[in-house]
Design an enzyme around this catalytic site. Structure first.
Site, PDB file in Angstrom:
ATOM      1  N   ARG A 117      -6.327  -9.623  -2.729  1.00  0.00           N
ATOM      2  CA  ARG A 117      -5.815  -8.334  -2.246  1.00  0.00           C
ATOM      3  C   ARG A 117      -5.220  -8.577  -0.661  1.00  0.00           C
ATOM      4  NH1 ARG A 117     -10.143  -5.314  -5.046  1.00  0.00           N
ATOM      5  NH2 ARG A 117      -9.056  -4.189  -6.705  1.00  0.00           N
ATOM      6  N   ALA A 118      -6.083  -9.471  -0.027  1.00  0.00           N
ATOM      7  CA  ALA A 118      -5.721  -9.420   1.468  1.00  0.00           C
ATOM      8  C   ALA A 118      -4.285 -10.175   1.462  1.00  0.00           C
ATOM      9  CB  ALA A 118      -6.806 -10.605   2.072  1.00  0.00           C
TER      10      ALA A 118
END
Length: 449
Positions: free
Chosen positions: A243-244
């Site tokens: 997600r980062a």
């Protein structure tokens, strides 16, 4: 005209990082929304609500802390079921928040299962409702803006990771800024309309900039080099999952669009990392001390064995040298020895301090990227995670929303309704009516409702 004469976004003193993060969230919904943390009195809610003056035709919907599943995700249309006997879907807050802003005040006090489900539905882009005899799906496209006070309890890591960005709001320490805050607050309370008019032109210019960035956003491209840089930053921050990287690139695209560029630069990625990485950074995996010592011992033994094989006569030569070695001469008594020793000690200490400073400078200049990146975590100040004590099986008298034990009293906040598995002892009227309403036409007409 500002919406409902809310406090203008441009009138908030300081808090530049939180302002920039809010603008990124408004420009690019795919940046994952924003969670604003800070102590009480830092104007978190004021700043978050003030973005309504920048979103044009969009609306901001507030998610109340006492929200229920049917209010949030949608349920059966009770009026249609009772009057017409038809099963119709009544949209919830998630459906109404599509293409709008969803604001969650004090998100850390909301039920975690509801917060997780709402964030997951927004991330997936679809909300599937299977309840009360209703089977329905609808799209979810909303920008989530939430606030929390870490002093009241923080969120677990798996929920923090669902927010694309995090911004920390600190209390202003500059005396001039604090005086300015008081003056503006008094002016706003004395004459709200006149105060908002003072910032109307500046607010309109910022709203036009946000709209222009939104229009330019689809044209902003990310090169392979920027993909590599984002992956490297997230890897060095030991972020779990991917997600980062996704949120980092989307935030960088929004920054580039606000700068009027159709391409992403390294400085855009680095600026976005200040909001995307702090709440995802993890400590590097440390090697166990025993394993490290064992590896060092094994390495030393291998080196000694190799030396013995190369020079088998070294032991004998060492013994001969020890036998032939003469004792050291006695020290000479000299009255100036103490002063010379002191002077030499001082010179040695100065040399050592100079060498330490030079070595420190060389270390600072040769820091690895991951060591330089660790400074981002300094701006993210959250208290330790609260221990989850769970529930015990002891029956106690009393009630309260923070109670962690079972109680025999029918008091407290309504949490949820479910199908009874045994004798009914506590009836949820709203859920019972919703479940029974679609079958109203099949019942006998005996004059009862």
């Amino acid at each position: 005209m500002l919406k409902n004469n809310l406090y203008p976004f441009t009138a908030v003193v300081g808090q530049e990082e939180a302002k920039k993060a809010l603008l990124i969230a408004l420009v690019n919904r795919r940046a994952g929304g924003l969670l604003i943390g800070g102590a009480k009195g830092t104007a978190k809610s004021v700043l978050a609500r003030s973005v309504q003056s920048l979103i044009g035709a969009q609306r901001m919907l507030t998610l109340p802390l006492n929200v229920t599943e049917d209010m949030l995700f949608g349920s059966i249309d009770l009026e249609a079921a009772v009057s017409l006997g038809e099963k119709r879907f009544s949209p919830g807050i998630l459906a109404r928040a599509t293409d709008n802003i969803l604001y969650i005040d004090e998100a850390n006090l909301l039920r975690q299962e509801l917060l997780t489900a709402a964030l997951d539905a927004n991330s997936a882009g679809i909300n599937n409702v299977e309840r009360d005899g209703i089977s329905c799906s609808h799209e979810v496209r909303t920008t989530v803006i939430a606030t929390m006070n870490p002093e009241e309890g923080t969120l677990p890591g798996h929920i923090l990771d669902r927010f694309g960005m995090y911004a920390d709001m600190q209390a202003l320490q500059d005396i001039g800024q604090r005086v300015e805050v008081i003056q503006r607050a008094l002016a706003y309370s004395n004459n709200t309309l006149a105060f908002c008019e003072q910032y109307a032109e500046e607010t309109a210019a910022l709203a036009a900039k946000v709209q222009a960035a939104r229009e330019l956003l689809p044209q902003v491209e990310v090169s392979d080099a920027m993909l590599m840089l984002a992956a490297q930053l997230c890897s060095q921050a030991f972020c779990a999952g991917h997600r980062a990287e996704i949120y980092l690139l989307e935030a960088a695209r929004a920054i580039a669009a606000m700068a009027g560029r159709a391409y992403v630069l390294p400085k855009d990625v680095e600026e976005a990392a200040q909001f995307v990485l702090p709440h995802r950074m993890r400590k590097p995996p440390e090697q166990q001390p025993e394993e490290q010592e064992q590896q060092d011992d094994n390495q030393n033994e291998d080196e000694n064995e190799q030396d013995n094989e190369d020079n088998p006569d070294d032991d004998n030569n060492d013994e001969d040298n020890e036998d032939n070695q003469l004792p050291p001469p006695p020290p000479l008594d000299n009255g100036d020895d103490d002063e010379d020793d002191d002077a030499s000690d001082d010179e040695d200490e100065d040399d050592e301090s100079d060498e330490d400073e030079q070595q420190q400078e060389r270390n600072n200049n040769n820091l690895a990227p991951e060591e330089q990146l660790a400074d981002i975590d300094k701006s993210f100040r959250l208290p330790k995670m609260l221990l989850d004590l769970g529930k015990d099986r002891n029956v106690r008298r009393g009630s309260g929303k923070r109670s962690v034990t079972k109680t025999d009293l029918k008091q407290g906040r309504y949490v949820r309704a479910e199908q009874p598995k045994s004798k009914v002892t506590d009836l949820a009227f709203d859920a019972t009516i919703r479940a029974a309403a679609p079958y109203q036409r099949l019942r006998e007409d005996n004059g009862c409702a």
